[in-house]
Every structure is written in structure tokens, then in C-alpha cells.
Scaffold this motif. Structure first.
Motif, PDB file in Angstrom:
ATOM      1  N   ALA A  40      41.303  31.404  -2.790  1.00 39.26           N
ATOM      2  CA  ALA A  40      41.817  30.978  -1.485  1.00 39.26           C
ATOM      3  C   ALA A  40      41.216  29.619  -1.122  1.00 39.26           C
ATOM      4  O   ALA A  40      40.024  29.393  -1.286  1.00 39.26           O
ATOM      5  N   HIS A  41      42.072  28.713  -0.655  1.00 40.80           N
ATOM      6  CA  HIS A  41      41.626  27.382  -0.281  1.00 40.80           C
ATOM      7  C   HIS A  41      42.539  26.826   0.815  1.00 40.80           C
ATOM      8  O   HIS A  41      43.640  27.318   1.030  1.00 40.80           O
ATOM      9  N   SER A  42      42.051  25.814   1.516  1.00 41.66           N
ATOM     10  CA  SER A  42      42.870  25.171   2.543  1.00 41.66           C
ATOM     11  C   SER A  42      42.365  23.759   2.777  1.00 41.66           C
ATOM     12  O   SER A  42      41.231  23.422   2.447  1.00 41.66           O
ATOM     13  N   SER A  43      43.246  22.956   3.347  1.00 45.58           N
ATOM     14  CA  SER A  43      42.908  21.586   3.659  1.00 45.58           C
ATOM     15  C   SER A  43      43.821  21.130   4.787  1.00 45.58           C
ATOM     16  O   SER A  43      44.983  21.526   4.850  1.00 45.58           O
ATOM     17  N   ASP A  44      43.268  20.330   5.694  1.00 45.09           N
ATOM     18  CA  ASP A  44      44.113  19.761   6.735  1.00 45.09           C
ATOM     19  C   ASP A  44      43.464  18.493   7.284  1.00 45.09           C
ATOM     20  O   ASP A  44      42.257  18.320   7.195  1.00 45.09           O
ATOM     21  N   PHE A  45      44.317  17.608   7.781  1.00 41.30           N
ATOM     22  CA  PHE A  45      43.812  16.414   8.442  1.00 41.30           C
ATOM     23  C   PHE A  45      44.850  15.881   9.408  1.00 41.30           C
ATOM     24  O   PHE A  45      46.028  16.208   9.331  1.00 41.30           O
ATOM     25  N   GLU A  46      44.373  15.059  10.320  1.00 38.89           N
ATOM     26  CA  GLU A  46      45.241  14.387  11.276  1.00 38.89           C
ATOM     27  C   GLU A  46      44.730  12.959  11.413  1.00 38.89           C
ATOM     28  O   GLU A  46      43.535  12.727  11.578  1.00 38.89           O
ATOM     29  N   VAL A  52      50.084  14.151  10.034  1.00 34.60           N
ATOM     30  CA  VAL A  52      49.411  15.456  10.041  1.00 34.60           C
ATOM     31  C   VAL A  52      49.728  16.151   8.723  1.00 34.60           C
ATOM     32  O   VAL A  52      50.863  16.090   8.245  1.00 34.60           O
ATOM     33  N   PHE A  53      48.732  16.793   8.133  1.00 31.83           N
ATOM     34  CA  PHE A  53      48.935  17.552   6.903  1.00 31.83           C
ATOM     35  C   PHE A  53      48.110  18.819   6.974  1.00 31.83           C
ATOM     36  O   PHE A  53      46.926  18.777   7.314  1.00 31.83           O
ATOM     37  N   GLN A  54      48.747  19.958   6.668  1.00 31.01           N
ATOM     38  CA  GLN A  54      48.060  21.251   6.629  1.00 31.01           C
ATOM     39  C   GLN A  54      48.542  22.003   5.398  1.00 31.01           C
ATOM     40  O   GLN A  54      49.743  22.027   5.128  1.00 31.01           O
ATOM     41  N   MET A  55      47.629  22.634   4.677  1.00 36.44           N
ATOM     42  CA  MET A  55      47.986  23.380   3.482  1.00 36.44           C
ATOM     43  C   MET A  55      46.962  24.471   3.261  1.00 36.44           C
ATOM     44  O   MET A  55      45.767  24.267   3.483  1.00 36.44           O
ATOM     45  N   SER A  56      47.430  25.640   2.858  1.00 34.36           N
ATOM     46  CA  SER A  56      46.521  26.711   2.456  1.00 34.36           C
ATOM     47  C   SER A  56      47.150  27.455   1.293  1.00 34.36           C
ATOM     48  O   SER A  56      48.367  27.487   1.141  1.00 34.36           O
ATOM     49  N   GLY A  57      46.316  28.028   0.476  1.00 35.10           N
ATOM     50  CA  GLY A  57      46.853  28.710  -0.688  1.00 35.10           C
ATOM     51  C   GLY A  57      45.852  29.652  -1.302  1.00 35.10           C
ATOM     52  O   GLY A  57      44.706  29.759  -0.872  1.00 35.10           O
ATOM     53  N   ALA A  58      46.315  30.336  -2.322  1.00 35.96           N
ATOM     54  CA  ALA A  58      45.492  31.283  -3.078  1.00 35.96           C
ATOM     55  C   ALA A  58      46.098  31.418  -4.460  1.00 35.96           C
ATOM     56  O   ALA A  58      47.224  30.986  -4.708  1.00 35.96           O
ATOM     57  N   GLU A  59      45.349  32.043  -5.344  1.00 39.61           N
ATOM     58  CA  GLU A  59      45.851  32.267  -6.689  1.00 39.61           C
ATOM     59  C   GLU A  59      47.003  33.265  -6.642  1.00 39.61           C
ATOM     60  O   GLU A  59      46.936  34.284  -5.961  1.00 39.61           O
ATOM     61  N   GLY A  60      48.065  32.949  -7.372  1.00 37.34           N
ATOM     62  CA  GLY A  60      49.232  33.818  -7.398  1.00 37.34           C
ATOM     63  C   GLY A  60      49.073  34.976  -8.362  1.00 37.34           C
ATOM     64  O   GLY A  60      48.133  35.023  -9.158  1.00 37.34           O
ATOM     65  N   ASP A  61      50.004  35.919  -8.300  1.00 38.63           N
ATOM     66  CA  ASP A  61      49.972  37.094  -9.172  1.00 38.63           C
ATOM     67  C   ASP A  61      50.087  36.716 -10.639  1.00 38.63           C
ATOM     68  O   ASP A  61      49.553  37.385 -11.506  1.00 38.63           O
ATOM     69  N   GLU A  62      50.809  35.616 -10.917  1.00 36.53           N
ATOM     70  CA  GLU A  62      51.019  35.202 -12.305  1.00 36.53           C
ATOM     71  C   GLU A  62      50.066  34.095 -12.726  1.00 36.53           C
ATOM     72  O   GLU A  62      50.299  33.411 -13.712  1.00 36.53           O
TER      73      GLU A  62
END
Length: 131
Positions: A40-46, A52-62
Motif C-alpha cells: 500500500a502506498h500513496s502520494s499527493d501534492f498541491e 493537484v495530484f492524488q494517488m493511492s494504490g496497493a499490490e494487485g491480486d496478480e
């Protein structure tokens, strides 16, 4: 190789003497969470210019990274360009009013074409059952 180095040094010298036409843009807010044990990770800035940029994610099932996010930036006319996105096993899927939309089909599909498509579908089903 020597020529490339000389040209690079010359470019740096000229760039150092040129006036700054676009002053640097200040970052108003910035945060980043590096991947944890689950990926799990995320990043954002303004930025002060409205980006503006926002992103979050995690490892997928595959095994790949699954991410969701949003970015926006001001356009020349003063409106805000906004894009939401998902990136996962199905690829990058942006959603925005800025994206082009395919035009409607210019005329109705003739019935004989629809009949042929249906015939081909039924034939494929029949072959699948026989196999």
C-alpha cells in the motif's frame, strides 16, 4: 564526445545568463507514504498554480500495482481540467469530461447484418458445445 561536453557546458553558461521567464512554482502541500508490507502506498501534492495530484494504490491480486487517483490543473480559459483514474489489471482507465467521445454510428445497421452476426454467434456456441 568532446564536442558534446563542450556544447553541454556552453548551454549551461548561456542558460545561467538568461532571465527567468517562468518563476518556480511553490508546492503548498506534499505527502508520500512509501509501500508497506502489503504494497500500500500513496502520494499527493498541491502547487500554488492550481495543479493537484492524488494517488493511492496497493499490490494487485496478480502481482501488479492497482492504483486510483485524481489530478487537476487550471486551463488557459480559467476552468479546471479534472481527471479521475483507475490503473489495474484492466489497464489505465481515465474518466474526464475532457476526453473525446466517439460519434454516434452514422446510420442504422441493416437487419441482414444483424441476422448474420446472430447466426455467427449461434454457430460459435454450437461448435463450443460439440468440442
Amino acid at each position: 564526445m568532446k564536442i558534446a561536453v563542450v556544447l553541454a557546458l556552453l548551454a549551461l553558461a548561456v542558460a545561467d545568463k538568461m532571465p527567468l521567464t517562468n518563476p518556480p512554482v511553490a508546492i503548498l502541500r506534499s505527502s508520500q507514504v512509501n509501500p508497506d508490507e502489503n504494497g500500500a502506498h500513496s502520494s499527493d501534492f498541491e502547487a500554488e498554480n492550481g495543479i493537484v495530484f492524488q494517488m493511492s494504490g496497493a499490490e494487485g491480486d496478480e502481482g501488479g500495482a492497482n492504483m486510483v487517483g485524481y489530478f487537476a490543473y487550471p486551463q488557459e480559459d480559467g476552468s479546471l481540467a479534472e481527471v479521475k483514474f483507475v490503473a489495474n489489471e484492466n489497464g489505465y482507465q481515465p474518466e474526464s469530461s475532457l476526453l473525446p467521445v466517439a460519434p454516434a454510428f452514422p446510420h442504422p445497421i441493416p437487419q441482414f447484418v444483424l441476422d448474420q452476426i446472430e447466426f455467427a454467434r449461434l454457430e460459435d456456441e454450437r461448435k463450443a458445445l460439440e468440442a
